[in-house]
Design an enzyme around this catalytic site. Structure first.
Site, PDB file in Angstrom:
ATOM      1  CG  HIS A  15      -0.371   0.248   2.519  1.00  0.00           C
ATOM      2  ND1 HIS A  15      -0.087  -0.758   3.408  1.00  0.00           N
ATOM      3  CD2 HIS A  15       0.024   1.391   3.146  1.00  0.00           C
ATOM      4  CE1 HIS A  15       0.425  -0.248   4.515  1.00  0.00           C
ATOM      5  NE2 HIS A  15       0.511   1.053   4.364  1.00  0.00           N
ATOM      6  CG  ASP A  56      -0.225  -4.104   2.582  1.00  0.00           C
ATOM      7  OD1 ASP A  56      -0.019  -3.557   1.492  1.00  0.00           O
ATOM      8  OD2 ASP A  56      -0.343  -3.472   3.658  1.00  0.00           O
ATOM      9  CB  SER A  62       3.239   1.442   6.147  1.00  0.00           C
ATOM     10  OG  SER A  62       2.032   1.642   6.821  1.00  0.00           O
TER      11      SER A  62
END
Length: 497
Positions: free
Chosen positions: A144, A174, A248
């Site tokens: 993402h 992901d 992230s």
């Protein structure tokens, strides 16, 4: 994320004291001496007096630590602190910050001034983190972070800022891999996430809100978290180490500085709940992306659910006896091995199953074409079965936007035009033809310096209130030092060919 409210309650205790002794003395003094036998015989006998319980003893004062005890406690705290310091020093060289640009779907606030003729296009910027996977520049991050990227740039711990290209991505977990051309990189060392223990200390490193190389600590809160509905493959490590947007793709490390997981997401409705893709799964995915650009996953060909207490009772089993098969894919591996709906898969390759997620974890940990032994419960009887895993059918990964060249084609990569005096006044600027950026070439020196479409140049190479012709003339010298206004903020940007 918001803090949970706290509630406090106060309880009041009412205590009533009655002094029978004082009442008896007053009564006796009013009637005269109590030595009269007649009076003594006629008087009602006094009620027995129950003595009040003694007041509770105050707790003893805690002993004052001796200097030796204080010194020992301080030394222990310092040893723990040094452990966290060692993790940060060991792991940080393998952590990177990832900057991306993407198309901004929202209308540009300055569009009525600038228009969008030609190739002008609103650009949004994002940021994440990554882990150096190989010495030749492969970097592991989250899908993402890069899935909508027009450009990807990587900032290394030593200050280098390099363009990157997307190697491959895996939306199901992901995860993604990007590649930079660099030498002298320090690949991260990965731990065995299966061997990690709930409750052990962990450290997260990343760039939350753009604050590079932020270190936070907590514990490994849980393993094998799934069913969150965020990705097709979910087998997360849970932690209470502080994780925020920008973390992230960064690592979750153990106290040896080895990567236990790749930080992926947080629960927005609570604090201290973050999730990371386990290192064992992350390494498998990254290795396949580097080798082939896509991921091939093993597939059993069944859908399963947990044995609830009610279903287990109906099947005359105990809860946690395995994974209940509720559907078998036609012509899949399980179908060919004669499994059917209603079977309970109790053991996979010698590993007992307690819940449905255990079967998913056991399956994706194996290679396509591998045969595994199953123990099946059907009608209360235990049977053995051998299944040859096939490749998991998955939707093709959608193509990312065409990545634009991450290197400047010519010049410094910016195009400006003059605002009209009226436009300048409406933007809170002097009524002068100040230059405003209408294009920033992705990957150019202007892009890497942080300039954006809509920025207004209010000083160039020491000259206040320049116009676009002056900026162009200064740029011919090969370097620019610009003072820029963006909304209500100001900053300097240095550009060099």
């Amino acid at each position: 994320m918001s803090q949970l409210p706290r509630a406090a309650r106060a309880a009041a205790v009412r205590i009533t004291f009655v002094s029978l002794g004082a009442f008896t003395l007053a009564f006796g003094s009013a009637l005269g001496p109590l030595a009269s036998p007649a009076f003594a015989q006629a008087a009602a006998p006094a009620a027995p007096v129950t003595p009040s319980p003694p007041p509770p003893k105050a707790p003893p004062e805690p002993p004052i630590p001796t200097p030796a005890q204080v010194q020992a406690s301080t030394a222990e705290a310092k040893r723990l602190s040094e452990g966290f310091v060692a993790v940060a020093e060991r792991a940080s060289p393998s952590v990177v910050q990832i900057d991306v640009t993407a198309r901004d779907e929202k209308a540009d606030l300055l569009s009525h001034f600038l228009g969008h003729a030609g190739r002008d296009e609103p650009i949004a910027r994002g940021m994440g983190s990554g882990v150096v996977f190989t010495a030749d520049g492969a970097i592991l991050t989250n899908n993402h972070v890069v899935e909508e990227a027009l450009t990807i740039n990587v900032r290394l711990r030593d200050g280098r800022y390099l363009p990157a290209k997307l190697v491959g991505r895996d939306p199901a977990t992901d995860l993604a891999v990007v590649k930079i051309e660099a030498t002298g990189l320090t690949p991260a060392k990965f731990a065995d996430s299966d061997a990690a223990r709930v409750g052990e200390w962990v450290v997260a490193i990343g760039s939350p809100f753009g604050l590079g190389y932020t270190v936070t600590a907590g514990v490994l809160s849980a393993k094998g978290r799934g069913g969150l509905g965020m990705n097709a493959i979910e087998d997360y490590l849970q932690t209470d180490a502080s994780i925020n947007p920008g973390n992230s793709g960064g690592p979750l490390c153990n106290l040896q500085g080895d990567v236990l997981g790749v930080n992926t997401m947080i629960v927005g409705r609570g604090q201290g709940i973050g999730f990371a893709v386990p290192s064992n799964l992350a390494q498998r995915v990254a290795g396949q992306l580097l080798k082939t650009g896509h991921v091939s996953r093993a597939w059993l060909g069944v859908s399963v659910q947990d044995l609830s207490p009610e279903i287990a009772a109906a099947l005359k089993l105990t809860p946690g006896s395995g994974a209940l098969v509720n559907n078998v894919a036609a012509d899949g591996p399980a179908f060919k091995a004669n499994l059917r709906a209603g079977d309970v898969i109790a053991v996979v390759a010698g590993h007992p199953l307690k819940e449905a997620h255990d079967l998913i974890r056991e399956t994706i940990a194996r290679e396509v074409g591998q045969s595994i032994a199953l123990e099946i419960i059907r009608g209360g009887q235990h049977y053995g079965a051998s299944v040859t895993l096939s490749e998991r059918p998955e939707a093709a990964v959608e193509a990312t936007p065409a990545q634009q060249a991450a290197v400047p084609q010519k010049g410094m990569g910016l195009i400006v035009r003059d605002l009209s005096p009226d436009q300048a006044v409406q933007m809170g600027l002097p009524a002068k033809p100040l230059p405003v950026l209408t294009q920033v070439a992705p990957g150019s020196t202007a892009d890497r310096s942080g300039l954006r479409i809509g920025d207004v140049i209010i000083e160039a190479n020491g000259t206040p209130d320049p116009n676009s012709a002056q900026v162009a003339e200064f740029a011919k010298g090969g370097s620019l030092l610009l003072r820029v206004k963006r909304a209500d903020s100001y900053f300097y940007a240095a550009l060099k060919k």
